[in-house]
Scaffold this motif. Sequence first.
Motif, PDB file in Angstrom:
ATOM      1  N   LEU A  24       0.839  -1.202   0.000  1.00 29.84           N
ATOM      2  CA  LEU A  24       0.000   0.000   0.000  1.00 29.84           C
ATOM      3  C   LEU A  24       0.871   1.248   0.000  1.00 29.84           C
ATOM      4  CD1 LEU A  24      -2.713  -0.904   2.674  1.00 29.84           C
ATOM      5  CD2 LEU A  24      -3.082  -0.744   0.210  1.00 29.84           C
ATOM      6  N   VAL A  26       0.333   5.784   0.532  1.00 29.77           N
ATOM      7  CA  VAL A  26      -0.602   6.844   0.935  1.00 29.77           C
ATOM      8  C   VAL A  26      -0.174   8.155   0.301  1.00 29.77           C
ATOM      9  CG1 VAL A  26      -1.631   8.110   2.850  1.00 29.77           C
ATOM     10  CG2 VAL A  26      -1.029   5.690   3.139  1.00 29.77           C
ATOM     11  N   HIS A  58     -14.581   3.764  -0.824  1.00 31.92           N
ATOM     12  CA  HIS A  58     -13.927   2.928  -1.837  1.00 31.92           C
ATOM     13  C   HIS A  58     -14.379   3.367  -3.222  1.00 31.92           C
ATOM     14  CE1 HIS A  58     -13.874  -0.751  -4.451  1.00 31.92           C
ATOM     15  NE2 HIS A  58     -12.608  -0.680  -4.074  1.00 31.92           N
ATOM     16  N   ASP A  71      -6.208   3.397 -10.692  1.00 33.19           N
ATOM     17  CA  ASP A  71      -6.074   2.430  -9.601  1.00 33.19           C
ATOM     18  C   ASP A  71      -7.413   2.253  -8.895  1.00 33.19           C
ATOM     19  OD1 ASP A  71      -4.933   0.640  -7.839  1.00 33.19           O
ATOM     20  OD2 ASP A  71      -3.568   2.071  -6.894  1.00 33.19           O
ATOM     21  N   VAL A  73      -8.883   2.357  -5.297  1.00 36.24           N
ATOM     22  CA  VAL A  73      -8.375   3.038  -4.102  1.00 36.24           C
ATOM     23  C   VAL A  73      -9.444   3.157  -3.011  1.00 36.24           C
ATOM     24  CG1 VAL A  73      -6.764   4.410  -5.480  1.00 36.24           C
ATOM     25  CG2 VAL A  73      -9.020   5.353  -4.938  1.00 36.24           C
ATOM     26  N   PHE A  93      -5.429   6.053  -0.382  1.00 36.40           N
ATOM     27  CA  PHE A  93      -4.760   4.791  -0.062  1.00 36.40           C
ATOM     28  C   PHE A  93      -4.795   3.926  -1.325  1.00 36.40           C
ATOM     29  CE2 PHE A  93      -6.693   6.621   3.660  1.00 36.40           C
ATOM     30  CZ  PHE A  93      -5.691   6.550   4.621  1.00 36.40           C
ATOM     31  N   CYS A  94      -3.635   3.769  -1.950  1.00 32.34           N
ATOM     32  CA  CYS A  94      -3.569   3.078  -3.231  1.00 32.34           C
ATOM     33  C   CYS A  94      -2.601   1.903  -3.148  1.00 32.34           C
ATOM     34  CB  CYS A  94      -3.119   4.048  -4.318  1.00 32.34           C
ATOM     35  SG  CYS A  94      -1.501   4.798  -4.013  1.00 32.34           S
ATOM     36  N   HIS A  95      -2.479   1.159  -4.235  1.00 34.85           N
ATOM     37  CA  HIS A  95      -1.503   0.080  -4.289  1.00 34.85           C
ATOM     38  C   HIS A  95      -0.098   0.670  -4.431  1.00 34.85           C
ATOM     39  CE1 HIS A  95      -5.262  -2.006  -5.470  1.00 34.85           C
ATOM     40  NE2 HIS A  95      -4.734  -2.978  -4.737  1.00 34.85           N
ATOM     41  N   GLY A  96       0.891  -0.058  -3.900  1.00 28.21           N
ATOM     42  CA  GLY A  96       2.259   0.479  -3.868  1.00 28.21           C
ATOM     43  C   GLY A  96       3.061   0.197  -5.119  1.00 28.21           C
TER      44      GLY A  96
END
Length: 457
Positions: A24, A26, A58, A71, A73, A93-96
């Motif tokens: 994750l 931010v 979401h 993405d 999120v 808050f997204c994927h890393g």
Amino acid sequence: MKARYFDTDDKIAALATPFSESALAVVRTSGNGAVEAAAACFEPAEALCSSPHGKLIHGTFVHPVTRAVLDDVVVGVYRPPGGFTGEESVEVFCHGSLPGIGSILEALRAAGFREALPGEFTFRAFLNGKIDLTQAEAVQELVGAKSELAHHYALNRLSGALQERIHALKHQVLDILAVLEVQLDYTDDEIEEETDLPVSLMGQTAEELRNLASTYQAGKIYRDGARVVIAGKTNSGKSSLFNLFLKEDRSIVSDIHGTTRDYIESWISVEGIPVKLYDTAGFRTVTNDRIEEEGMKRSREVQEHAHLVLYLFDAEEKLCGDELETYRRCLNDDRYVLVWSKVDSPKALKAPGHTMPVSARTASGFRELEAEMVRRLVGYRRGDSQEVLVDALRQKELLDRAAEAMDEAVSAAEGGMSVDVIAPDVQDALNALGELTGEVTTEDILERIFSEFCVGK
């Protein structure tokens, strides 16, 4: 035009987590209109725009112009003054994924956000009265904490412990100033009762200010850590002691002289103090090995810059010659802790005065050695974990200035000087405490403090 910290009309955005592949990430935003601007990059946009404070939603993050999906999120919405900065803000808050993070930041720029300056989120929290300057500085200290205890002290300051201590001292100074102002504003004939100068309270306040300033040594060590060097002759037990500190066989232990050719270093924690520990090449008078000579040279250089040197003497050998000279020289240097090593050996001789008997094999005397290291590094044995420490030089200098001003006021009062001579010194002490918390400061000082923060804080 280059952005400045006081450009608070801008909407800002930055990655708050490290720019590296992770589960994750931010992305933070803040500023008036941040929710509406972020909604241009989010579907369903209406859910974001109508969201109350503190709600997670979401959805899908999209580019505001091309509408390309970037993405899946979750976003958090913060309405003023409830969020960290006190402004309207959105956190994504997204994927890393590194390309994914980059595309989200690019989309936010297209939606009207600019890249945040280092520490700009914390700066806005300070400007909006969410935290004072001591708490703002604690944010950066918390991020960089190198041990559990360093983290604890930083969290203690962030929760307002130092702020409360400063405010209590400021109220004492205000009480003193109030008495002086009465005597300045009215003649003796106009005051019904004789008012004595609060000299005792002035002296007590000066002492309390000095005591708080004196915690800087400990605070700095807990924040930055200490460099501790294990030194001594070849085969005196240095590597064995190094391994005991690390609780692992990191350094080669051998009866052969000159095994360690260069220094080895590792971070450890000694009673909560972050310590960078060095195992160095041993000293001996005669060697034909150029590499060993270079190792000894580097050992001396590391010793020169150490906060503390644990100098080992071999308990199996009588103190004489160069070792006796070293023993005598180190006695008067508080940076040196003299260790009488290998005391578990049947051949061990009685420890000379001012040395600490230690066995790396059995750990005998090891706890006592750690306690002495703590005493030497922070000036005292750690006690109450709730105590307040200052760890910024700026804070110490302002406390010193306030203490000196109060000392000047005491001297003037005891010397029979008039109230109009005493009052400016007390006022200077009050101003110094105001600068400490940020109530009185300049733009240049604020920008210098916050520019040292990481981006996203």
